[in-house]
Every structure is written in C-alpha cells, then in structure tokens.
Design an enzyme around this catalytic site. Structure first.
Site, PDB file in Angstrom:
ATOM      1  N   ASP A   1      -5.640   5.791   1.460  1.00 16.53           N
ATOM      2  CA  ASP A   1      -5.941   4.383   1.244  1.00 16.53           C
ATOM      3  C   ASP A   1      -7.355   4.108   1.731  1.00 16.53           C
ATOM      4  OD1 ASP A   1      -5.953   1.382   1.861  1.00 16.53           O
ATOM      5  OD2 ASP A   1      -3.982   1.629   0.951  1.00 16.53           O
TER       6      ASP A   1
ATOM      7  N   TRP B   1      -2.090  -7.476  -5.719  1.00 11.52           N
ATOM      8  CA  TRP B   1      -2.425  -6.625  -6.858  1.00 11.52           C
ATOM      9  C   TRP B   1      -1.219  -5.870  -7.410  1.00 11.52           C
ATOM     10  CZ3 TRP B   1      -5.020  -6.902 -10.787  1.00 11.52           C
ATOM     11  CH2 TRP B   1      -5.261  -5.813 -11.620  1.00 11.52           C
TER      12      TRP B   1
ATOM     13  N   HIS C   1       0.830  -1.208   0.000  1.00 14.56           N
ATOM     14  CA  HIS C   1       0.000   0.000   0.000  1.00 14.56           C
ATOM     15  C   HIS C   1       0.863   1.257   0.000  1.00 14.56           C
ATOM     16  CE1 HIS C   1      -3.885  -2.150   1.093  1.00 14.56           C
ATOM     17  NE2 HIS C   1      -2.961  -3.084   1.209  1.00 14.56           N
TER      18      HIS C   1
END
Length: 474
Positions: free
Chosen positions: A136, A370, A28
C-alpha cells in the site's frame, strides 16, 4: 479475469513469488486481498503479510470469491505490540466523526511490521528467483529494506482514484510541467483542507516520501473510467522507467447465485423487488453517523417513498473482534415496522458487491470511498454521493461532474452542517424517480459494460494484467 486465459504467461516461471503488504484498514485490506486472488489465478504463489487481527478481518469479510480460494494464499500473522487508541472523536461542529482512532494502529503497523516483513522477504529471496513486493502506498516504511535484496522488486498499490491522485500531486507543484486541457479540469475541485485529520495527513505524506523512484505503480481503476487521469499522472512521473499497471477493478464482477444459509437475508429480499427499484445505502467501514444524522437519514428515506436496503453501522474499531460495549445506531421509534413493506435495515456487515450486482438495485447512496465507487461503477449502478472525509469529496466530483453517473447529497462546502431529511429525500427521489436519474443510470450502465468488457479476454484490463504477469515473470 482469469489467469488461464493468458496462455503466454501462465505458470511460465513458477520461481516467482508475490508478497502483499496492506494498510490495516478495511478498504485497503480488501483491495490487496482481491489482487491476491487475481495473481494466484496465474499459478503464482502469494504471501499476505499483516497483523494477525487484520488478516483475520480481511478473510472473514471476503466476498465475491469462494472462501476455499483463501487456501491458495499464505497468510503471515504478525503481532503488533500494545498501543493506545480512543473512540473516534468528532471535529467540533462536524456531524461526521473522523476515524482518528485508527491513527495509532497505522503508526504501530508502520513501525513494527518493518522487521518481520523484511525477514519474510529475505527468506523468500533464498527460495525463489524473484520476489515481487506489492505494498500500500502508505505502508512504504514497512518495505524500505527491500531495496537491499538483489532479487526483490517493489510495486506500490494506489488505493484511491487516479483522478484524486493526479490532482493531489498536481496542485502541490510550484511550476506546472505541462498545460492541462480545459476538459481535464472540473469546474469545482474541493480543497483537501479539513478532509483528513492533521496527524493522518502527516503520516500519509511521510510514507509517500519514502517511495523509491524505481518502484512500479499499480492502480485499482479502469481505463474506461479514468484512463485520462492515469496518463496525466504518468506524465508527472520523475522516472521514465517506472512501470504503471492499470489492473482494476480488482473486485469480481460476476457472481453465481447461491441459496440457503450461505445467502444473506437482504439478497433474498431483493429477489422479490422489481428491477432497478431499490436504493442501497451504506457509508463504508470508517464512518459513524451521529444520532441526529441517523434520524434525518431515516426520515428522508421514509419520505422519499423509494425502496431501500440500508446498512447502518459504526466505523470499524482497531480490533473488530474485541469484546466490549459497542454503540448501536438508533432508529426512530417504530421505524422498521413503518417501512417493512419497502425497506430493510441491516445492522451489521453486508455483502456489498452482491447487493450492487443484484438486478433490483438501481442506485447507491455512498460515502464515495474508492472501493465503493469502483464497485458501483463496475456493476453499472449510479450513485447518490455523500462524502464524509479523506479522498471522498474529490471522488464525488469524479462521479457527479466528470463521469456524470451520480447526484450529490452533501455539498462539501457545508460539511460541518447536518444534512436535513428534505435534502436526503430530494437526492433519493432525483436518482430513483426522475428522468435526470434515469439518464445517470443509463450512463452508469454503459460505463459498467465497458469496465466489464475490459476485464474479459482480449479487453484492455485483461491485456494489462497479462502484461504485468509477463513483466514480473520475465
């Protein structure tokens, strides 16, 4: 993608500032730091707000950018109070430990970054005409006070695939607002049950509940990859005024070759290999394989007869700089000597983007986080998909069944079982040494070209970034 190519927006309004608020976890942190570089290329100042430790982690692991570019970003190193964390435990019978040891860190960040981030945004609001706060999606509690600041706007980063995001929301709807076309639905979609520890699932759900209706959404994906699922998710939006910007992939897609001490040893090794002859093996920063699984993987790679670069490391701790005894992954005795002519083992951090971009890399055995998926896709590299937890099982379906640019290693229905060396050998051989694998590589190559083309001047992603910059500087 370069800001100076958007002449209609570049530096049009220097009275705009952007504040990035990441989740303190590598996958992240990485995404918002990449996005920070893209935004600063338009002459817009960026402030990166996080804990001192994780800001340092993000900067140290930066790859794909010149480190001098970090001087363009203002880092705010906030301190978190002491909190208790324990080594990652295994789910009973599960060969892959979940990163539950990070949960106390998430809670500490969500609770204790709210005040300093609010103060930062208030301060900047007196200095700039508009403050853009990009956070986020699971750090919503940290920015909940921003709505009280008249000249501040919120934008939520979606750090997962649009495919996974859409189906996560869709399956929770008691009444479906529209019909899905049969081509939109994969034949098999794994359940989210068991993918994420309950406390982390609750944490994420509670953070998402704090999202404001007027918050804009930013996707780290590409329309050539999953534009259909972005559009489907937009149809689910309760607020027609909500802005959706597909700005990815955030990661660089072009690299200047470097030599000397700056270049990692594995890149030097790759230089001597044939094109598309090497499979890159890495399971990200939040996975620790058991000793038994490492042994099976080692044997499977050896028996496949394929060349490989294997990054073997444990899940990040809450503080990657803390001193102390660290568990070292153990290889079978004499392993590195036996495979030295066709394999290299890296027992530390490795420059993944540059490995994937190297012409000798022809496949990627991945956990399907991802970041790894979109990086591999953008470089045109097919994937041997081995999901471990979280969103990874559904990302695997996107890669193997929807995009058809990969082959599964782990059958998620048997995720509580050890993956045997014969299974690993078969997956590697399929991807690297069969006609089926070659077709996957061709589709991945074509998709990579489409993604990179979208980032070029005049491409869809470039135009959308220009639209985003024009919107926030209006």
């Amino acid at each position: 993608m370069e800001g100076q190519n958007c002449s209609e927006t570049e530096n049009q309004n220097p009275q705009i500032v952007v504040v990035m608020v990441p989740l303190p976890m590598q996958g992240h942190l990485n995404q918002l730091l990449h996005l920070s570089h893209l935004v600063t290329s338009f002459g817009i100042p960026v402030h990166f707000a996080g804990s001192a430790t994780h800001n340092r982690q993000a900067k140290q692991r930066l790859h794909g950018w010149d480190h001098d570019s970090l001087t363009k970003i203002h880092f705010h190193d906030f301190q978190l109070p002491p909190y208790t964390s324990h080594p990652a435990p295994s789910k009973p019978g599960h060969s892959i430990p979940y990163p539950t040891h990070l949960y106390p860190l998430f809670e500490a960040a969500a609770q204790h970054l709210r005040e300093p981030v609010s103060q930062l945004v208030h301060q900047l609001s007196t200095m700039f005409r508009r403050v853009i706060v990009v956070h986020d999606i699971v750090m919503s509690s940290v920015v909940q006070d921003v709505i009280s600041i008249p000249n501040a706007e919120l934008y939520c980063l979606i750090p997962i695939s649009a495919f996974t995001l859409f189906f996560n929301f869709w399956e929770k709807l008691a009444e479906k607002p529209f019909q899905l076309d049969s081509t939109d639905i994969p034949e098999y979609l794994p359940s989210n049950e068991g993918c994420t520890p309950p406390e982390i699932a609750r944490f994420s759900t509670n953070q998402i509940k704090l999202l404001r209706p007027e918050t804009g959404w930013i996707y780290n994906t590409s329309r050539p990859v999953e534009g259909k699922y972005v559009e489907l998710f937009e149809k689910l939006s309760p607020n027609a005024e909500r802005k959706h910007f597909v700005l990815g992939p955030f990661n660089p897609v072009e690299f200047n070759s470097r030599s000397g001490e700056q270049r990692h040893q594995c890149l030097e090794w790759l230089d001597d290999q044939e094109q598309n002859s090497v499979i890159y093996v890495s399971f990200g920063s939040s996975t620790s394989l058991s000793y038994e699984q490492i042994r099976e993987l080692a044997i499977g790679l050896e028996r496949s007869g394929q060349k490989f670069v294997w990054v073997i490391r444990n899940s990040d701790s809450v503080d990657v700089f803390a001193e102390g005894e660290k568990r070292r992954p153990q290889l079978p005795e004499g392993y590195e000597e036996r495979v030295k002519n066709r394999g290299i083992v890296v027992a530390d951090w490795a420059p993944q983007l540059e490995i994937l971009a190297h012409p000798s890399t022809g496949g990627f055995m991945s956990h399907c986080g991802w970041n790894s998926c979109i990086e591999s896709i953008s470089m045109g590299v097919p994937i041997a998909a081995w999901p471990m937890h979280s969103d990874q099982p559904r990302n695997t379906v996107l890669v193997t069944d929807v995009l058809k640019i990969g082959t599964p290693v782990r059958d998620w229905a048997h995720c509580d079982q050890l993956v045997m060396s014969s299974t690993i050998e078969n997956a590697v051989s399929t991807l690297m040494a069969t006609e089926e694998g070659q077709q996957m590589r061709k589709r991945a190559t074509d998709l990579g070209h489409a993604v990179r083309g979208s980032l070029a001047k005049g491409g869809a992603a470039h135009s959308e970034m220009c639209s985003f910059i024009a919107h926030i500087t209006r």
